[in-house]
Scaffold this motif. Structure first.
Motif, mmCIF file in Angstrom:
data_model
loop_
_atom_site.group_PDB
_atom_site.id
_atom_site.type_symbol
_atom_site.label_atom_id
_atom_site.label_comp_id
_atom_site.label_asym_id
_atom_site.label_seq_id
_atom_site.Cartn_x
_atom_site.Cartn_y
_atom_site.Cartn_z
ATOM 1 N N ASN A 14 0.852 -1.181 0.000
ATOM 2 C CA ASN A 14 0.000 0.000 0.000
ATOM 3 C C ASN A 14 0.889 1.232 0.000
ATOM 4 O OD1 ASN A 14 -1.534 2.256 1.731
ATOM 5 N ND2 ASN A 14 -2.976 1.062 0.522
ATOM 6 N N THR A 16 1.098 5.263 0.440
ATOM 7 C CA THR A 16 0.410 6.413 1.009
ATOM 8 C C THR A 16 1.304 7.632 0.826
ATOM 9 O OG1 THR A 16 -0.595 4.982 2.662
ATOM 10 C CG2 THR A 16 -0.633 7.328 3.114
ATOM 11 N N GLU A 20 -2.632 10.106 2.331
ATOM 12 C CA GLU A 20 -3.672 9.670 1.394
ATOM 13 C C GLU A 20 -3.203 8.433 0.633
ATOM 14 O OE1 GLU A 20 -6.108 11.077 -2.567
ATOM 15 O OE2 GLU A 20 -5.204 12.606 -1.304
ATOM 16 N N SER A 21 -3.979 7.387 0.715
ATOM 17 C CA SER A 21 -3.624 6.138 0.053
ATOM 18 C C SER A 21 -3.790 6.262 -1.459
ATOM 19 C CB SER A 21 -4.495 4.993 0.572
ATOM 20 O OG SER A 21 -4.215 3.807 -0.160
ATOM 21 N N LEU A 22 -2.768 5.818 -2.190
ATOM 22 C CA LEU A 22 -2.864 5.741 -3.654
ATOM 23 C C LEU A 22 -3.195 4.321 -4.085
ATOM 24 C CD1 LEU A 22 0.046 8.025 -4.894
ATOM 25 C CD2 LEU A 22 -2.326 8.601 -4.435
ATOM 26 N N GLY A 23 -3.485 3.465 -3.122
ATOM 27 C CA GLY A 23 -3.943 2.120 -3.432
ATOM 28 C C GLY A 23 -2.910 1.049 -3.179
ATOM 29 N N ASN A 24 -3.306 -0.160 -3.529
ATOM 30 C CA ASN A 24 -2.463 -1.331 -3.330
ATOM 31 C C ASN A 24 -1.780 -1.730 -4.626
ATOM 32 O OD1 ASN A 24 -3.268 -1.550 -0.630
ATOM 33 N ND2 ASN A 24 -5.083 -2.704 -1.215
ATOM 34 N N THR A 68 -6.561 -0.220 -11.985
ATOM 35 C CA THR A 68 -7.715 -0.130 -11.086
ATOM 36 C C THR A 68 -8.296 1.280 -11.142
ATOM 37 O OG1 THR A 68 -6.478 0.654 -9.157
ATOM 38 C CG2 THR A 68 -6.585 -1.722 -9.478
ATOM 39 N N GLU A 69 -9.366 1.492 -10.395
ATOM 40 C CA GLU A 69 -9.960 2.828 -10.289
ATOM 41 C C GLU A 69 -9.013 3.789 -9.584
ATOM 42 O OE1 GLU A 69 -11.582 0.159 -8.550
ATOM 43 O OE2 GLU A 69 -12.552 -0.471 -10.392
ATOM 44 N N GLU A 70 -8.090 3.259 -8.784
ATOM 45 C CA GLU A 70 -7.163 4.109 -8.027
ATOM 46 C C GLU A 70 -6.098 4.742 -8.911
ATOM 47 O OE1 GLU A 70 -6.278 0.976 -5.263
ATOM 48 O OE2 GLU A 70 -7.411 1.974 -3.696
ATOM 49 N N THR A 71 -6.061 4.357 -10.179
ATOM 50 C CA THR A 71 -5.131 4.967 -11.126
ATOM 51 C C THR A 71 -5.360 6.474 -11.206
ATOM 52 O OG1 THR A 71 -4.953 2.940 -12.395
ATOM 53 C CG2 THR A 71 -4.391 4.961 -13.542
ATOM 54 N N LYS A 73 -6.033 8.491 -8.829
ATOM 55 C CA LYS A 73 -5.310 9.149 -7.727
ATOM 56 C C LYS A 73 -3.847 9.338 -8.086
ATOM 57 C CE LYS A 73 -8.192 7.289 -4.010
ATOM 58 N NZ LYS A 73 -8.188 6.456 -2.798
#
Length: 145
Positions: A14, A16, A20-24, A68-71, A73
């Motif tokens: 993960n 951060t 703020e987390s940018l995802g896994n 993923t959707e976190e792209t 971010k």
């Protein structure tokens, strides 16, 4: 009898940035540092050469994952560099599949270096992946990041 957690089981990372987390991510390479050594010879002493530490360098870290959707971010963070460079703190946490932490690394002055999106080739179908490369100025206590 309590079950021991296997550190070699599936691990994900993960990222951060400033809390703020940018995802896994499922891949992480480059968590390393190197101390440059200067050798000094002392006159009259032929038994050894002094090994003196000088500069510490830190390699870039490369994180990979399926798209993923976190792209979004990650794209937002990279785009923020164009409006002025800030060097936030970061944290990479290695987590087991059940979410329990294996290890974590705090990073000082994190900066995105590059991002590479997926390649689409119908002749060789594969999972769409992204690759994020970051630079930093060193490690810190992961609790501080």
């Amino acid at each position: 009898m309590p079950q021991e957690l296997d550190a070699g089981s599936t691990i994900f990372f993960n990222l951060t940035i400033d809390g703020e987390s940018l995802g896994n991510f499922n891949g992480c390479e480059g968590l390393s540092s190197q101390v440059e050594i200067e050798q000094r010879q002392e006159g009259g002493n032929n038994g050894f050469v002094w090994q003196l530490p000088s500069r510490v360098t830190f390699s870039n870290i490369t994180l990979t994952r399926p798209l993923t959707e976190e792209t979004a971010k990650v794209a937002e963070w990279i785009s923020s560099v164009t409006t002025g460079v800030t060097r936030p703190t970061g944290q990479i946490a290695a987590l087991r599949a059940d979410g329990s932490m294996v290890a974590q690394w705090g990073l000082i002055d994190v900066l995105p270096v590059s991002w590479r999106g997926p390649s689409f080739d119908p002749a060789s179908p594969a999972v769409a992946t992204e690759v994020l490369e970051i630079a930093h100025h060193g490690f810190t206590d992961a609790g501080e990041a």
